[in-house]
Design a protein around this motif. Structure first.
Motif, mmCIF file in Angstrom:
data_model
loop_
_atom_site.group_PDB
_atom_site.id
_atom_site.type_symbol
_atom_site.label_atom_id
_atom_site.label_comp_id
_atom_site.label_asym_id
_atom_site.label_seq_id
_atom_site.Cartn_x
_atom_site.Cartn_y
_atom_site.Cartn_z
ATOM 1 N N GLU A 7 0.727 -1.177 -0.121
ATOM 2 C CA GLU A 7 -0.003 0.115 0.081
ATOM 3 C C GLU A 7 1.070 1.250 -0.045
ATOM 4 O O GLU A 7 0.524 2.171 -0.707
ATOM 5 C CB GLU A 7 -0.897 -0.058 1.044
ATOM 6 N N ALA A 8 2.080 0.931 1.099
ATOM 7 C CA ALA A 8 2.997 2.293 0.841
ATOM 8 C C ALA A 8 3.399 2.668 -0.406
ATOM 9 O O ALA A 8 3.610 3.704 -1.015
ATOM 10 C CB ALA A 8 4.110 2.277 1.816
ATOM 11 N N ASN A 9 3.967 1.541 -1.220
ATOM 12 C CA ASN A 9 4.477 1.726 -2.355
ATOM 13 C C ASN A 9 3.509 2.220 -3.602
ATOM 14 O O ASN A 9 3.918 2.986 -4.497
ATOM 15 C CB ASN A 9 5.001 0.275 -2.870
ATOM 16 N N THR A 10 2.285 1.664 -3.398
ATOM 17 C CA THR A 10 1.211 2.291 -4.251
ATOM 18 C C THR A 10 0.863 3.746 -4.067
ATOM 19 O O THR A 10 0.836 4.515 -5.096
ATOM 20 C CB THR A 10 -0.130 1.443 -4.145
ATOM 21 N N ARG A 11 0.938 4.267 -2.679
ATOM 22 C CA ARG A 11 0.735 5.623 -2.498
ATOM 23 C C ARG A 11 1.939 6.435 -3.120
ATOM 24 O O ARG A 11 1.549 7.414 -3.575
ATOM 25 C CB ARG A 11 0.585 5.701 -1.012
ATOM 26 N N MET A 12 3.120 5.924 -2.774
ATOM 27 C CA MET A 12 4.101 6.748 -3.267
ATOM 28 C C MET A 12 4.046 6.929 -5.052
ATOM 29 O O MET A 12 4.293 7.913 -5.441
ATOM 30 C CB MET A 12 5.660 5.962 -2.933
ATOM 31 N N ARG A 13 3.705 5.687 -5.596
ATOM 32 C CA ARG A 13 3.860 5.540 -7.059
ATOM 33 C C ARG A 13 2.526 6.651 -7.472
ATOM 34 O O ARG A 13 2.976 7.639 -8.327
ATOM 35 C CB ARG A 13 3.531 4.324 -7.738
ATOM 36 N N LEU A 14 1.233 6.712 -6.896
ATOM 37 C CA LEU A 14 0.427 7.580 -7.237
ATOM 38 C C LEU A 14 0.542 8.995 -6.998
ATOM 39 O O LEU A 14 0.279 9.864 -7.924
ATOM 40 C CB LEU A 14 -1.025 7.160 -6.291
ATOM 41 N N GLU A 15 1.303 9.239 -5.794
ATOM 42 C CA GLU A 15 1.790 10.749 -5.629
ATOM 43 C C GLU A 15 2.587 11.254 -6.138
ATOM 44 O O GLU A 15 2.848 12.602 -6.164
ATOM 45 C CB GLU A 15 2.093 10.659 -3.805
ATOM 46 N N ALA A 32 3.738 10.165 -9.535
ATOM 47 C CA ALA A 32 3.606 9.267 -10.850
ATOM 48 C C ALA A 32 4.458 9.938 -11.831
ATOM 49 O O ALA A 32 5.026 9.147 -12.827
ATOM 50 C CB ALA A 32 1.986 9.482 -11.212
ATOM 51 N N ASP A 33 4.531 11.295 -12.196
ATOM 52 C CA ASP A 33 5.306 11.874 -13.227
ATOM 53 C C ASP A 33 6.966 11.582 -12.834
ATOM 54 O O ASP A 33 7.483 11.045 -13.917
ATOM 55 C CB ASP A 33 5.224 13.452 -13.242
ATOM 56 N N GLU A 34 7.175 11.612 -11.607
ATOM 57 C CA GLU A 34 8.642 11.431 -11.438
ATOM 58 C C GLU A 34 8.953 9.803 -11.555
ATOM 59 O O GLU A 34 9.968 9.426 -11.983
ATOM 60 C CB GLU A 34 8.918 11.825 -9.838
ATOM 61 N N VAL A 35 7.807 9.038 -11.156
ATOM 62 C CA VAL A 35 8.173 7.747 -11.300
ATOM 63 C C VAL A 35 8.429 7.126 -12.652
ATOM 64 O O VAL A 35 9.292 6.348 -13.199
ATOM 65 C CB VAL A 35 6.943 6.610 -10.551
ATOM 66 N N GLU A 36 7.462 7.752 -13.355
ATOM 67 C CA GLU A 36 7.773 7.442 -14.936
ATOM 68 C C GLU A 36 8.924 8.167 -15.485
ATOM 69 O O GLU A 36 9.422 7.424 -16.493
ATOM 70 C CB GLU A 36 6.386 8.067 -15.905
ATOM 71 N N GLN A 37 9.306 9.157 -15.088
ATOM 72 C CA GLN A 37 10.543 9.845 -15.771
ATOM 73 C C GLN A 37 11.687 8.941 -15.437
ATOM 74 O O GLN A 37 12.973 8.841 -16.123
ATOM 75 C CB GLN A 37 10.859 11.152 -15.099
ATOM 76 N N VAL A 38 11.732 8.222 -14.248
ATOM 77 C CA VAL A 38 12.912 7.371 -14.065
ATOM 78 C C VAL A 38 12.870 5.897 -14.619
ATOM 79 O O VAL A 38 13.476 5.067 -14.091
ATOM 80 C CB VAL A 38 13.353 7.311 -12.489
ATOM 81 N N GLY A 39 11.695 5.618 -15.309
ATOM 82 C CA GLY A 39 11.469 4.533 -15.837
ATOM 83 C C GLY A 39 10.490 3.396 -15.266
ATOM 84 O O GLY A 39 10.512 2.296 -15.553
ATOM 85 N N GLY A 40 9.774 4.076 -14.372
ATOM 86 C CA GLY A 40 8.798 3.147 -13.591
ATOM 87 C C GLY A 40 7.634 3.147 -14.538
ATOM 88 O O GLY A 40 7.248 3.942 -15.586
ATOM 89 N N PRO A 41 6.653 2.152 -14.161
ATOM 90 C CA PRO A 41 5.439 1.991 -14.749
ATOM 91 C C PRO A 41 4.492 2.991 -14.881
ATOM 92 O O PRO A 41 4.187 3.773 -13.768
ATOM 93 C CB PRO A 41 4.815 0.686 -14.266
ATOM 94 N N SER A 42 3.811 3.471 -15.891
ATOM 95 C CA SER A 42 2.595 4.215 -16.086
ATOM 96 C C SER A 42 1.467 3.876 -15.490
ATOM 97 O O SER A 42 1.173 2.566 -15.228
ATOM 98 C CB SER A 42 2.203 4.860 -17.554
ATOM 99 N N GLU A 43 0.375 4.493 -14.939
ATOM 100 C CA GLU A 43 -0.801 4.176 -14.546
ATOM 101 C C GLU A 43 -1.545 3.345 -15.577
ATOM 102 O O GLU A 43 -2.125 2.286 -15.211
ATOM 103 C CB GLU A 43 -1.620 5.379 -14.186
ATOM 104 N N ALA A 44 -1.614 3.655 -16.794
ATOM 105 C CA ALA A 44 -2.143 2.832 -17.801
ATOM 106 C C ALA A 44 -1.387 1.489 -17.895
ATOM 107 O O ALA A 44 -2.179 0.538 -18.063
ATOM 108 C CB ALA A 44 -1.830 3.633 -19.244
#
Length: 93
Positions: A37-45, A47-59
């Motif tokens: 849940e903490a990982n999901t919250r971090m990713r949602l809060e 999202a732009d930064e996560v995607e910029q470093v190669g993380g998955p998009s919400e889609a």
């Protein structure tokens, strides 16, 4: 996903990739729902930064979720045929 592949299409290897995704996620969080849940919250809060470093998009995450919700098809060793089965939620393992 970008090719428009239906996430529950049984003849594509997307199911195996989605299954592997979930195995890696479980290896990361060890089945700890609080950590997940903490990982999901971090990713949602972030999202732009996560995607910029190669993380998955919400889609992409929604696509994998749809794949896992639809079950998947895998060949069973020695069975000589393909069997369809449903994935159990990670929390039920």
């Amino acid at each position: 996903m970008d090719a428009g592949t239906d996430p529950v299409e049984p003849r594509v290897r997307v199911q195996a990739l989605a299954q592997r995704w979930m195995e890696l996620l479980e290896a990361f969080d060890g089945g700890d729902s609080g950590l997940r849940e903490a990982n999901t919250r971090m990713r949602l809060e972030n999202a732009d930064e996560v995607e910029q470093v190669g993380g998955p998009s919400e889609a992409l995450i929604q696509y994998v979720t749809r794949v896992n919700a639809g079950g998947f098809t895998t060949p069973r060793p020695g069975a000589g045929r393909t069997q369809r089965h449903r994935r159990r939620p990670v929390s039920a393992r």
